[in-house]
Design a protein around this motif. Structure first.
Motif, PDB file in Angstrom:
ATOM      1  N   ASP A   1       0.649  -1.392  -0.109  1.00  0.00           N
ATOM      2  CA  ASP A   1       0.054  -0.034   0.027  1.00  0.00           C
ATOM      3  C   ASP A   1       0.912   0.939   0.076  1.00  0.00           C
ATOM      4  O   ASP A   1       0.435   2.268  -0.620  1.00  0.00           O
ATOM      5  N   ASP A   2       1.937   0.952   0.820  1.00  0.00           N
ATOM      6  CA  ASP A   2       3.001   2.336   0.736  1.00  0.00           C
ATOM      7  C   ASP A   2       3.986   2.218  -0.443  1.00  0.00           C
ATOM      8  O   ASP A   2       4.665   1.393  -0.539  1.00  0.00           O
ATOM      9  N   LEU A   3       3.485   2.883  -1.416  1.00  0.00           N
ATOM     10  CA  LEU A   3       4.332   2.878  -2.916  1.00  0.00           C
ATOM     11  C   LEU A   3       5.492   4.062  -2.625  1.00  0.00           C
ATOM     12  O   LEU A   3       5.325   5.101  -2.417  1.00  0.00           O
TER      13      LEU A   3
ATOM     14  N   TYR B   1      -0.917   6.159  12.143  1.00  0.00           N
ATOM     15  CA  TYR B   1       0.313   5.642  11.961  1.00  0.00           C
ATOM     16  C   TYR B   1       1.006   5.162  13.278  1.00  0.00           C
ATOM     17  O   TYR B   1       0.583   5.477  14.302  1.00  0.00           O
ATOM     18  N   GLY B   2       1.973   4.076  13.177  1.00  0.00           N
ATOM     19  CA  GLY B   2       2.700   3.961  14.325  1.00  0.00           C
ATOM     20  C   GLY B   2       3.744   5.011  14.532  1.00  0.00           C
ATOM     21  O   GLY B   2       4.307   5.534  13.391  1.00  0.00           O
ATOM     22  N   VAL B   3       3.851   5.699  15.640  1.00  0.00           N
ATOM     23  CA  VAL B   3       4.551   6.965  15.936  1.00  0.00           C
ATOM     24  C   VAL B   3       5.918   6.497  16.741  1.00  0.00           C
ATOM     25  O   VAL B   3       5.728   5.685  17.738  1.00  0.00           O
TER      26      VAL B   3
ATOM     27  N   VAL C   1       4.382   4.082  19.526  1.00  0.00           N
ATOM     28  CA  VAL C   1       3.154   3.827  19.727  1.00  0.00           C
ATOM     29  C   VAL C   1       2.250   3.899  18.534  1.00  0.00           C
ATOM     30  O   VAL C   1       2.303   4.462  17.380  1.00  0.00           O
ATOM     31  N   GLU C   2       1.277   2.647  18.513  1.00  0.00           N
ATOM     32  CA  GLU C   2       0.526   2.460  17.266  1.00  0.00           C
ATOM     33  C   GLU C   2      -0.793   3.560  17.673  1.00  0.00           C
ATOM     34  O   GLU C   2      -1.329   3.494  18.184  1.00  0.00           O
ATOM     35  N   LYS C   3      -0.794   4.075  16.428  1.00  0.00           N
ATOM     36  CA  LYS C   3      -2.103   5.169  16.103  1.00  0.00           C
ATOM     37  C   LYS C   3      -2.574   6.010  17.434  1.00  0.00           C
ATOM     38  O   LYS C   3      -3.380   5.750  17.976  1.00  0.00           O
ATOM     39  N   PRO C   4      -1.352   6.627  18.194  1.00  0.00           N
ATOM     40  CA  PRO C   4      -1.924   7.419  18.967  1.00  0.00           C
ATOM     41  C   PRO C   4      -2.752   8.631  18.972  1.00  0.00           C
ATOM     42  O   PRO C   4      -2.939   8.898  17.806  1.00  0.00           O
TER      43      PRO C   4
ATOM     44  N   ALA D   1       6.232   9.298  11.738  1.00  0.00           N
ATOM     45  CA  ALA D   1       5.326   8.236  11.379  1.00  0.00           C
ATOM     46  C   ALA D   1       6.074   6.853  10.684  1.00  0.00           C
ATOM     47  O   ALA D   1       7.033   7.195   9.962  1.00  0.00           O
ATOM     48  N   VAL D   2       5.698   5.906  11.290  1.00  0.00           N
ATOM     49  CA  VAL D   2       6.322   4.711  10.757  1.00  0.00           C
ATOM     50  C   VAL D   2       5.698   4.363   9.273  1.00  0.00           C
ATOM     51  O   VAL D   2       4.599   4.478   9.246  1.00  0.00           O
ATOM     52  N   ILE D   3       6.283   3.912   8.212  1.00  0.00           N
ATOM     53  CA  ILE D   3       5.692   3.527   7.289  1.00  0.00           C
ATOM     54  C   ILE D   3       6.071   2.381   6.476  1.00  0.00           C
ATOM     55  O   ILE D   3       7.006   1.717   7.381  1.00  0.00           O
TER      56      ILE D   3
ATOM     57  N   ILE E   1       2.458  -5.052  15.105  1.00  0.00           N
ATOM     58  CA  ILE E   1       4.187  -5.166  14.866  1.00  0.00           C
ATOM     59  C   ILE E   1       4.927  -3.914  15.791  1.00  0.00           C
ATOM     60  O   ILE E   1       5.853  -4.011  16.415  1.00  0.00           O
ATOM     61  N   THR E   2       4.081  -2.848  15.849  1.00  0.00           N
ATOM     62  CA  THR E   2       4.743  -1.473  16.508  1.00  0.00           C
ATOM     63  C   THR E   2       4.820  -1.903  17.822  1.00  0.00           C
ATOM     64  O   THR E   2       6.050  -1.331  18.587  1.00  0.00           O
ATOM     65  N   ASP E   3       3.985  -2.621  18.865  1.00  0.00           N
ATOM     66  CA  ASP E   3       4.114  -2.815  20.038  1.00  0.00           C
ATOM     67  C   ASP E   3       5.483  -3.982  20.230  1.00  0.00           C
ATOM     68  O   ASP E   3       6.005  -3.874  21.158  1.00  0.00           O
TER      69      ASP E   3
HETATM   70  C1  G1P Z   1       0.507  -0.239   9.594  1.00  0.00           C
HETATM   71  C2  G1P Z   1       1.233  -0.106  10.832  1.00  0.00           C
HETATM   72  C3  G1P Z   1       1.601   1.384  11.230  1.00  0.00           C
HETATM   73  C4  G1P Z   1       2.268   1.842  10.040  1.00  0.00           C
HETATM   74  C5  G1P Z   1       1.452   1.905   8.845  1.00  0.00           C
HETATM   75  C6  G1P Z   1       2.340   2.436   7.607  1.00  0.00           C
HETATM   76  O1  G1P Z   1      -0.892   0.697   9.728  1.00  0.00           O
HETATM   77  O2  G1P Z   1       0.362  -0.798  11.652  1.00  0.00           O
HETATM   78  O3  G1P Z   1       2.308   1.178  12.353  1.00  0.00           O
HETATM   79  O4  G1P Z   1       2.393   3.348  10.356  1.00  0.00           O
HETATM   80  O5  G1P Z   1       1.237   0.724   8.356  1.00  0.00           O
HETATM   81  O6  G1P Z   1       1.454   2.571   6.368  1.00  0.00           O
HETATM   82  P1  G1P Z   1      -2.147   0.306   8.574  1.00  0.00           P
HETATM   83  O7  G1P Z   1      -2.009   1.435   7.717  1.00  0.00           O
HETATM   84  O8  G1P Z   1      -2.043  -0.867   7.766  1.00  0.00           O
HETATM   85  O9  G1P Z   1      -3.297   0.463   9.457  1.00  0.00           O
END
Ligand code: G1P
Length: 279
Positions: free
Chosen positions: A131-133, A171-173, A190-193, A203-205, A231-233
């Motif tokens: 999804d993240d291109l 996002y995961g932050v 933290v996942e989606k704080p 933010a983690v991508i 996975i963030t946790d």
């Molecule tokens: C997932 C991860 C999230 C990350 C994100 C990046 O979330 O759980 O930590 O920041 O991908 O795209 P999702 O977008 O699948 O909900």
């Protein structure tokens, strides 16, 4: 050194309904190439040749895409259409594809854990969320940049980027200390704080390099945000017990999990194609 890349691809893609009712979201095309093929090409550029895909029900088109299509290829043999399959044929020649299913949607941590049987527990591996291109027109792709960083630090590496504060809840932050330009030693994740509770706007991508000890950490991780195994946790535990690096990558990321990002990516590649054809 990093040969295997895991592609969690079991999600439903509800944001693209009805297009994704009978078709995997990873097969939605940006121009003429499905999203997941961009991810596979990025992984190949980074040195991977084992592509391990976590699928689910209704995802068979992915398996068929990365296989020879005898009838079709016979049909177009000798025509000018043949060259349109050159890239995918190259991928099929160079890579091995392995698959397993995630039977229930229990989160990204669970999907990655399911990949254990595919990538094994002996070596580090990459994870790409299709999804993240990601593109970098000025040099190495994002995953290749991360592999280089792994070679230096030999620990888990996550890709990150600055996002507007109003969007951190998607996002995961991470929270971390800068150790070199664009590189952070992670102290918290933290996942989606909630927006007012986010530790930063980094933010983690969807690009990770994971060391195989992550599997035992995931096994001990309890379900988190939205009742899913995150996975963030697991990475947060890993960061606090050992070491995790966050890397502000060079390049652009399109959020192709959203219609806006998908259209932006389409326009980007369309313009690129037009420029190429002018030359
Ligand atoms: C997932 C991860 C999230 C990350 C994100 C990046 O979330 O759980 O930590 O920041 O991908 O795209 P999702 O977008 O699948 O909900």
């Amino acid at each position: 050194m990093i040969k295997a890349c895991l592609f969690p691809a079991a999600g439903y893609g509800t944001r693209f309904l009805p297009a994704t009712k009978a078709m995997p979201k990873e097969m939605l095309p940006i121009l003429t190439k499905p999203l997941i093929q961009y991810g596979v090409e990025e992984a190949m550029e980074a040195g991977c040749n084992i592509m391990s895909i976590i699928t689910g029900r209704g995802k068979r088109a992915i398996t068929d895409h990365f296989d020879i299509s005898y009838e079709l290829e016979h049909q177009i043999q000798g025509s000018d259409k043949e060259k349109m399959l050159a890239d995918i044929r190259h991928i099929i020649d160079k890579c091995t594809f392995t698959y397993t299913r995630q039977n229930e949607m229990k989160g990204l941590g669970d999907a990655i854990y399911k990949g254990r049987v595919l990538v094994g527990e002996a070596n580090p591996f990459a994870v790409v969320l299709a999804d993240d291109l990601c593109v970098n027109s000025k040099g190495d792709g994002i995953l290749k940049q991360m592999v280089k960083l792994y070679e230096k630090y030999k620990c888990c590496v996550v890709a990150c980027m600055e996002v507007p504060t109003a969007e951190v809840n998607k996002y995961g932050v991470i929270e971390g200390n800068k150790i070199e330009d664009g590189v952070y030693m992670v102290s918290n994740m933290v996942e989606k704080p909630d927006i007012d509770k986010a530790p930063s706007n980094l933010a983690v991508i969807g690009r990770y390099i994971l060391t195989p000890d992550i599997f035992s950490v995931i096994k001990e991780t309890k379900p988190g945000k939205n009742g899913e195994l995150q996975i963030t946790d697991a990475l947060c535990t890993q960061a606090q017990k050992g070491m995790v690096i966050a890397y502000k990558f060079k390049g652009t990321r399109f959020d192709c999990g959203s219609v806006d990002g998908f259209v932006e990516a389409t326009n980007y590649f369309y313009d690129l194609e037009k420029k190429k054809n002018k030359k």
